[in-house]
Design an enzyme around this catalytic site. Structure first.
Site, PDB file in Angstrom:
ATOM      1  N   LYS A  12       0.820  -1.219   0.000  1.00  0.00           N
ATOM      2  CA  LYS A  12       0.000   0.000   0.000  1.00  0.00           C
ATOM      3  C   LYS A  12       0.857   1.274   0.000  1.00  0.00           C
ATOM      4  O   LYS A  12       2.065   1.229   0.272  1.00  0.00           O
ATOM      5  CB  LYS A  12      -0.923  -0.032   1.223  1.00  0.00           C
ATOM      6  CG  LYS A  12      -1.960  -1.153   1.186  1.00  0.00           C
ATOM      7  CD  LYS A  12      -2.962  -0.986   2.325  1.00  0.00           C
ATOM      8  CE  LYS A  12      -4.001  -2.071   2.307  1.00  0.00           C
ATOM      9  NZ  LYS A  12      -5.045  -1.856   3.354  1.00  0.00           N
ATOM     10  N   TYR A  52     -12.565  -2.266  -3.855  1.00  0.00           N
ATOM     11  CA  TYR A  52     -13.026  -2.468  -2.471  1.00  0.00           C
ATOM     12  C   TYR A  52     -14.559  -2.488  -2.371  1.00  0.00           C
ATOM     13  O   TYR A  52     -15.097  -2.209  -1.308  1.00  0.00           O
ATOM     14  CB  TYR A  52     -12.467  -1.372  -1.570  1.00  0.00           C
ATOM     15  CG  TYR A  52     -11.067  -1.635  -1.031  1.00  0.00           C
ATOM     16  CD1 TYR A  52     -10.721  -2.838  -0.419  1.00  0.00           C
ATOM     17  CD2 TYR A  52     -10.095  -0.632  -1.075  1.00  0.00           C
ATOM     18  CE1 TYR A  52      -9.450  -3.045   0.101  1.00  0.00           C
ATOM     19  CE2 TYR A  52      -8.817  -0.836  -0.551  1.00  0.00           C
ATOM     20  CZ  TYR A  52      -8.512  -2.053   0.040  1.00  0.00           C
ATOM     21  OH  TYR A  52      -7.260  -2.263   0.573  1.00  0.00           O
ATOM     22  N   PHE A  60     -15.868   3.220   6.741  1.00  0.00           N
ATOM     23  CA  PHE A  60     -14.508   3.606   6.359  1.00  0.00           C
ATOM     24  C   PHE A  60     -14.263   3.533   4.849  1.00  0.00           C
ATOM     25  O   PHE A  60     -13.154   3.783   4.377  1.00  0.00           O
ATOM     26  CB  PHE A  60     -13.473   2.739   7.101  1.00  0.00           C
ATOM     27  CG  PHE A  60     -13.649   1.242   6.946  1.00  0.00           C
ATOM     28  CD1 PHE A  60     -13.116   0.580   5.844  1.00  0.00           C
ATOM     29  CD2 PHE A  60     -14.327   0.499   7.895  1.00  0.00           C
ATOM     30  CE1 PHE A  60     -13.257  -0.789   5.678  1.00  0.00           C
ATOM     31  CE2 PHE A  60     -14.488  -0.886   7.747  1.00  0.00           C
ATOM     32  CZ  PHE A  60     -13.945  -1.527   6.633  1.00  0.00           C
ATOM     33  N   ARG A  88      -2.187 -14.373   4.611  1.00  0.00           N
ATOM     34  CA  ARG A  88      -2.891 -13.685   5.698  1.00  0.00           C
ATOM     35  C   ARG A  88      -2.147 -13.862   7.022  1.00  0.00           C
ATOM     36  O   ARG A  88      -2.089 -12.945   7.839  1.00  0.00           O
ATOM     37  CB  ARG A  88      -4.344 -14.159   5.784  1.00  0.00           C
ATOM     38  CG  ARG A  88      -5.129 -13.737   4.547  1.00  0.00           C
ATOM     39  CD  ARG A  88      -6.572 -14.122   4.604  1.00  0.00           C
ATOM     40  NE  ARG A  88      -7.320 -13.358   5.586  1.00  0.00           N
ATOM     41  CZ  ARG A  88      -7.672 -12.088   5.431  1.00  0.00           C
ATOM     42  NH1 ARG A  88      -7.345 -11.428   4.334  1.00  0.00           N
ATOM     43  NH2 ARG A  88      -8.373 -11.473   6.366  1.00  0.00           N
ATOM     44  N   THR A  94      -5.468  -7.179  10.712  1.00  0.00           N
ATOM     45  CA  THR A  94      -5.742  -5.950   9.940  1.00  0.00           C
ATOM     46  C   THR A  94      -5.214  -4.710  10.662  1.00  0.00           C
ATOM     47  O   THR A  94      -4.617  -3.833  10.047  1.00  0.00           O
ATOM     48  CB  THR A  94      -7.273  -5.799   9.720  1.00  0.00           C
ATOM     49  OG1 THR A  94      -7.749  -7.005   9.118  1.00  0.00           O
ATOM     50  CG2 THR A  94      -7.595  -4.628   8.829  1.00  0.00           C
ATOM     51  N   ARG A 105       2.508  -6.553   9.096  1.00  0.00           N
ATOM     52  CA  ARG A 105       1.787  -5.382   9.617  1.00  0.00           C
ATOM     53  C   ARG A 105       2.322  -4.967  10.989  1.00  0.00           C
ATOM     54  O   ARG A 105       2.325  -3.778  11.330  1.00  0.00           O
ATOM     55  CB  ARG A 105       0.285  -5.669   9.660  1.00  0.00           C
ATOM     56  CG  ARG A 105      -0.334  -5.606   8.256  1.00  0.00           C
ATOM     57  CD  ARG A 105      -1.720  -6.169   8.264  1.00  0.00           C
ATOM     58  NE  ARG A 105      -2.443  -5.918   7.018  1.00  0.00           N
ATOM     59  CZ  ARG A 105      -3.533  -6.573   6.673  1.00  0.00           C
ATOM     60  NH1 ARG A 105      -4.033  -7.512   7.478  1.00  0.00           N
ATOM     61  NH2 ARG A 105      -4.137  -6.310   5.542  1.00  0.00           N
ATOM     62  N   GLU A 129      -9.624 -10.628  -7.622  1.00  0.00           N
ATOM     63  CA  GLU A 129      -8.659  -9.536  -7.432  1.00  0.00           C
ATOM     64  C   GLU A 129      -7.490  -9.642  -8.421  1.00  0.00           C
ATOM     65  O   GLU A 129      -6.981  -8.625  -8.903  1.00  0.00           O
ATOM     66  CB  GLU A 129      -8.163  -9.525  -5.983  1.00  0.00           C
ATOM     67  CG  GLU A 129      -9.282  -9.168  -5.012  1.00  0.00           C
ATOM     68  CD  GLU A 129      -8.837  -9.059  -3.559  1.00  0.00           C
ATOM     69  OE1 GLU A 129      -7.660  -9.354  -3.256  1.00  0.00           O
ATOM     70  OE2 GLU A 129      -9.677  -8.669  -2.725  1.00  0.00           O
TER      71      GLU A 129
HETATM   72  P1  CMP Z   1      -7.404  -4.538   3.706  1.00  0.00           P
HETATM   73  O1  CMP Z   1      -6.940  -5.908   4.001  1.00  0.00           O
HETATM   74  O2  CMP Z   1      -6.801  -3.819   2.570  1.00  0.00           O
HETATM   75  O3  CMP Z   1      -8.998  -4.566   3.478  1.00  0.00           O
HETATM   76  C1  CMP Z   1      -9.808  -3.447   3.729  1.00  0.00           C
HETATM   77  C2  CMP Z   1      -9.106  -2.363   4.467  1.00  0.00           C
HETATM   78  O4  CMP Z   1      -9.930  -1.440   5.137  1.00  0.00           O
HETATM   79  C3  CMP Z   1      -8.262  -2.962   5.584  1.00  0.00           C
HETATM   80  O5  CMP Z   1      -7.170  -3.642   5.019  1.00  0.00           O
HETATM   81  C4  CMP Z   1      -7.931  -1.716   6.403  1.00  0.00           C
HETATM   82  O6  CMP Z   1      -6.752  -1.065   5.959  1.00  0.00           O
HETATM   83  C5  CMP Z   1      -9.115  -0.791   6.117  1.00  0.00           C
HETATM   84  N1  CMP Z   1      -9.937  -0.510   7.305  1.00  0.00           N
HETATM   85  C6  CMP Z   1     -10.139   0.704   7.835  1.00  0.00           C
HETATM   86  N2  CMP Z   1     -10.949   0.628   8.909  1.00  0.00           N
HETATM   87  C7  CMP Z   1     -11.264  -0.673   9.072  1.00  0.00           C
HETATM   88  C8  CMP Z   1     -12.057  -1.390  10.014  1.00  0.00           C
HETATM   89  N3  CMP Z   1     -12.699  -0.790  11.005  1.00  0.00           N
HETATM   90  N4  CMP Z   1     -12.147  -2.739   9.856  1.00  0.00           N
HETATM   91  C9  CMP Z   1     -11.510  -3.375   8.836  1.00  0.00           C
HETATM   92  N5  CMP Z   1     -10.748  -2.740   7.923  1.00  0.00           N
HETATM   93  C10 CMP Z   1     -10.619  -1.408   8.034  1.00  0.00           C
END
Ligand code: CMP
Length: 136
Positions: A12, A52, A60, A88, A94, A105, A129
């Site tokens: 990212k 997305y 968000f 993962r 996340t 991460r 994707e």
């Molecule tokens: P990603 O795996 O790219 O998938 C969706 C993205 O939304 C996640 O990583 C986060 O960077 C972003 N995001 C922001 N807020 C939230 C949240 N509350 N829960 C999950 N993903 C979030």
């Protein structure tokens, strides 16, 4: 029986901006992932919104799409046995503050938005994707 499968990974904007893309690619390779294809691109917000789309009802969503389209990203097709789950695990939770020691991460993530990497969450979504970025 071999269970070699492909998944989509995105480095990212926060990580590319800090020049961490090569370092992160090395982590994938040293964990047994083969990079089948890769490109550094910058996408439009409308493309991020499509990518997305599963999150379109989430509060968000707008910030997420603005963020993914805010700067260059590296998109990669990764291949390994059970690559979706393996990726993962290697990425970690996340939210970087919940991510386990040794995960990408945990090491590089700044916040839940700027969490450095994206990975497909299922085999089905991995196909979608991969097509999104690599079908020409
Ligand atoms: P990603 O795996 O790219 O998938 C969706 C993205 O939304 C996640 O990583 C986060 O960077 C972003 N995001 C922001 N807020 C939230 C949240 N509350 N829960 C999950 N993903 C979030």
């Amino acid at each position: 029986m071999s269970n070699r499968e492909q998944t989509l990974s995105i480095i990212k904007p926060d990580a590319v901006e800090r020049n961490l893309d090569n370092e992160i690619k090395e982590i994938f390779k040293s964990n047994g992932f083969k990079i089948i294809n890769e490109k550094k691109i910058k996408i439009e917000k409308s493309e991020a919104e499509q990518f997305y789309k599963v999150h379109e009802t989430k509060p968000f969503y707008n910030d997420l799409c603005a963020y993914l389209s805010s700067g260059p990203i590296v998109v990669m097709i990764l291949e390994k046995e059970n690559s979706v789950i393996a990726n993962r695990e290697l990425m970690g939770a996340t939210n970087p503050k919940d991510a386990a020691e040794g995960t990408i991460r945990k090491k590089y993530g700044i916040s839940i938005d700027k969490n450095s990497v994206h990975g497909s969450d299922s085999i089905e979504n991995a196909k979608i994707e991969i097509d999104f970025f690599f079908k020409d």
